[in-house]
Design a protein around this motif. Structure first.
Motif, PDB file in Angstrom:
ATOM      1  N   VAL A   1     -30.957  66.641 -20.743  1.00 47.11           N
ATOM      2  CA  VAL A   1     -32.081  67.424 -21.008  1.00 47.11           C
ATOM      3  C   VAL A   1     -32.255  68.314 -22.100  1.00 47.11           C
ATOM      4  O   VAL A   1     -33.042  68.346 -22.755  1.00 47.11           O
ATOM      5  CB  VAL A   1     -32.442  68.155 -19.597  1.00 47.11           C
ATOM      6  CG1 VAL A   1     -33.266  69.408 -19.713  1.00 47.11           C
ATOM      7  CG2 VAL A   1     -32.766  67.280 -18.375  1.00 47.11           C
ATOM      8  N   GLY A   2     -30.925  68.972 -22.754  1.00 43.95           N
ATOM      9  CA  GLY A   2     -30.782  69.832 -23.697  1.00 43.95           C
ATOM     10  C   GLY A   2     -30.581  69.063 -24.877  1.00 43.95           C
ATOM     11  O   GLY A   2     -30.652  69.982 -25.818  1.00 43.95           O
ATOM     12  N   ASP A   3     -30.668  67.885 -25.048  1.00 44.80           N
ATOM     13  CA  ASP A   3     -30.315  67.171 -26.187  1.00 44.80           C
ATOM     14  C   ASP A   3     -31.761  66.805 -26.956  1.00 44.80           C
ATOM     15  O   ASP A   3     -32.167  65.690 -26.791  1.00 44.80           O
ATOM     16  CB  ASP A   3     -29.607  65.828 -25.848  1.00 44.80           C
ATOM     17  CG  ASP A   3     -29.080  65.105 -27.300  1.00 44.80           C
ATOM     18  OD1 ASP A   3     -29.411  65.597 -28.437  1.00 44.80           O
ATOM     19  OD2 ASP A   3     -27.971  64.457 -27.125  1.00 44.80           O
ATOM     20  N   ASP A   4     -32.364  67.810 -27.476  1.00 46.23           N
ATOM     21  CA  ASP A   4     -33.524  67.669 -28.019  1.00 46.23           C
ATOM     22  C   ASP A   4     -33.433  66.769 -29.374  1.00 46.23           C
ATOM     23  O   ASP A   4     -34.664  65.868 -29.461  1.00 46.23           O
ATOM     24  CB  ASP A   4     -34.221  69.190 -28.572  1.00 46.23           C
ATOM     25  CG  ASP A   4     -34.498  69.889 -27.531  1.00 46.23           C
ATOM     26  OD1 ASP A   4     -34.679  69.310 -26.331  1.00 46.23           O
ATOM     27  OD2 ASP A   4     -34.563  71.250 -27.512  1.00 46.23           O
ATOM     28  N   THR A   5     -32.366  66.741 -29.994  1.00 47.90           N
ATOM     29  CA  THR A   5     -32.410  65.950 -31.284  1.00 47.90           C
ATOM     30  C   THR A   5     -32.429  64.418 -30.770  1.00 47.90           C
ATOM     31  O   THR A   5     -33.219  63.834 -31.446  1.00 47.90           O
ATOM     32  CB  THR A   5     -30.839  66.179 -31.826  1.00 47.90           C
ATOM     33  OG1 THR A   5     -30.820  67.502 -32.237  1.00 47.90           O
ATOM     34  CG2 THR A   5     -30.834  65.205 -33.253  1.00 47.90           C
TER      35      THR A   5
ATOM     36  N   ARG B   1     -33.470  63.201 -27.955  1.00 48.97           N
ATOM     37  CA  ARG B   1     -34.973  62.714 -27.398  1.00 48.97           C
ATOM     38  C   ARG B   1     -36.099  62.599 -28.621  1.00 48.97           C
ATOM     39  O   ARG B   1     -36.718  61.763 -28.498  1.00 48.97           O
ATOM     40  CB  ARG B   1     -35.174  63.786 -26.323  1.00 48.97           C
ATOM     41  CG  ARG B   1     -36.456  63.574 -25.544  1.00 48.97           C
ATOM     42  CD  ARG B   1     -37.252  64.349 -24.585  1.00 48.97           C
ATOM     43  NE  ARG B   1     -36.323  65.720 -24.545  1.00 48.97           N
ATOM     44  CZ  ARG B   1     -36.032  66.537 -23.317  1.00 48.97           C
ATOM     45  NH1 ARG B   1     -36.602  65.660 -22.557  1.00 48.97           N
ATOM     46  NH2 ARG B   1     -35.699  67.449 -23.446  1.00 48.97           N
ATOM     47  N   THR B   2     -36.014  63.571 -29.196  1.00 48.03           N
ATOM     48  CA  THR B   2     -36.826  63.599 -30.483  1.00 48.03           C
ATOM     49  C   THR B   2     -36.758  62.220 -31.293  1.00 48.03           C
ATOM     50  O   THR B   2     -37.662  61.532 -31.705  1.00 48.03           O
ATOM     51  CB  THR B   2     -36.837  64.872 -31.443  1.00 48.03           C
ATOM     52  OG1 THR B   2     -37.104  65.968 -30.622  1.00 48.03           O
ATOM     53  CG2 THR B   2     -37.845  64.535 -32.470  1.00 48.03           C
TER      54      THR B   2
ATOM     55  N   THR C   1     -38.233  59.322 -28.875  1.00 50.50           N
ATOM     56  CA  THR C   1     -39.682  59.275 -28.775  1.00 50.50           C
ATOM     57  C   THR C   1     -40.271  59.092 -30.066  1.00 50.50           C
ATOM     58  O   THR C   1     -41.286  58.508 -30.183  1.00 50.50           O
ATOM     59  CB  THR C   1     -40.149  60.793 -28.369  1.00 50.50           C
ATOM     60  OG1 THR C   1     -39.760  61.946 -28.959  1.00 50.50           O
ATOM     61  CG2 THR C   1     -39.531  60.986 -26.873  1.00 50.50           C
ATOM     62  N   ASP C   2     -39.835  59.558 -31.308  1.00 46.19           N
ATOM     63  CA  ASP C   2     -40.293  59.203 -32.697  1.00 46.19           C
ATOM     64  C   ASP C   2     -40.257  57.540 -32.870  1.00 46.19           C
ATOM     65  O   ASP C   2     -41.187  57.003 -33.673  1.00 46.19           O
ATOM     66  CB  ASP C   2     -39.617  59.893 -33.689  1.00 46.19           C
ATOM     67  CG  ASP C   2     -39.806  61.510 -33.848  1.00 46.19           C
ATOM     68  OD1 ASP C   2     -40.951  61.965 -33.040  1.00 46.19           O
ATOM     69  OD2 ASP C   2     -39.306  62.182 -34.689  1.00 46.19           O
TER      70      ASP C   2
ATOM     71  N   GLN D   1     -30.466  65.018 -16.648  1.00 53.37           N
ATOM     72  CA  GLN D   1     -30.875  63.789 -17.640  1.00 53.37           C
ATOM     73  C   GLN D   1     -32.138  63.457 -17.448  1.00 53.37           C
ATOM     74  O   GLN D   1     -32.794  63.532 -15.940  1.00 53.37           O
ATOM     75  CB  GLN D   1     -29.920  62.758 -17.620  1.00 53.37           C
ATOM     76  CG  GLN D   1     -28.427  62.895 -18.164  1.00 53.37           C
ATOM     77  CD  GLN D   1     -27.442  61.809 -17.984  1.00 53.37           C
ATOM     78  OE1 GLN D   1     -27.528  60.897 -17.177  1.00 53.37           O
ATOM     79  NE2 GLN D   1     -26.785  61.701 -19.311  1.00 53.37           N
TER      80      GLN D   1
END
Length: 181
Positions: A138-142, A144-145, A148-149, A173
């Protein structure tokens, strides 16, 4: 006249790659998991980790379980794991899983992750999967981005893992998916 091009590629890992993959894992995981795991539980013995990788690469449990390595010249700078999806709601024929993508922290932003992701999706498609799934902290914004990109999207599935069996180290997760093939 064009300039020089980098000698970069992605290929299926060989058993001989085990020490390089292990060294990369031991280097990368402290940065990737510093917020989730105490340092003492992260692998630090490259030889022991290399033995585990050698076993996995020599005798995979499933012919569709693959390890891919991103290379710069002949140096391993990243790895990814693909396999049939193991979620209870997965279709064993249609769903493949991207179990991990790890890059050398010093090699980020150079295109290795994109090449590795594309090769992983191509590998899953070659294995006749029509959907790829992966779990992201959940906290892995890098990560996930990045995904999604690249066209991946959350599919509303989520889970919480007990990493040490005591309930003291838990990670939430979300599952992402994309159509392939």
């Amino acid at each position: 006249m064009s300039g020089p091009t980098a000698d970069v590629s992605v290929r299926v890992a060989w058993a001989d790659d085990a020490p390089a993959i292990a060294a990369l894992q031991v280097r990368a995981w402290p940065a990737l998991y510093a917020d989730l795991l105490p340092a003492e539980v992260l692998p630090d013995d490259v030889e022991a980790v290399a033995g585990q990788w050698h076993q996995l690469l020599s005798r995979p449990a499933d012919a569709r379980a693959r390890v891919l390595v991103a290379l710069e010249r002949n140096r391993v700078v990243g790895f990814a794991l693909t396999s049939p999806a193991t979620d209870p709601d997965a279709d064993p024929v249609a769903d493949g899983e991207l179990a991990e993508v790890t890059l050398d922290p010093d090699e980020r932003g150079k295109g290795h992750g994109s090449r590795l992701l594309q090769a992983a999706v191509d590998t899953l498609a070659a294995d006749r999967f029509t959907r790829a799934v992966t779990w992201v902290n959940v906290g892995d914004d890098t990560l996930r981005t990045f995904l999604t990109d690249a066209g991946w999207a959350a599919d509303t599935a989520h889970r919480e893992l007990d990493l040490d069996g005591t309930g003291a180290t838990r990670v939430k997760q979300v599952r992402l998916h994309t159509a392939i093939g």
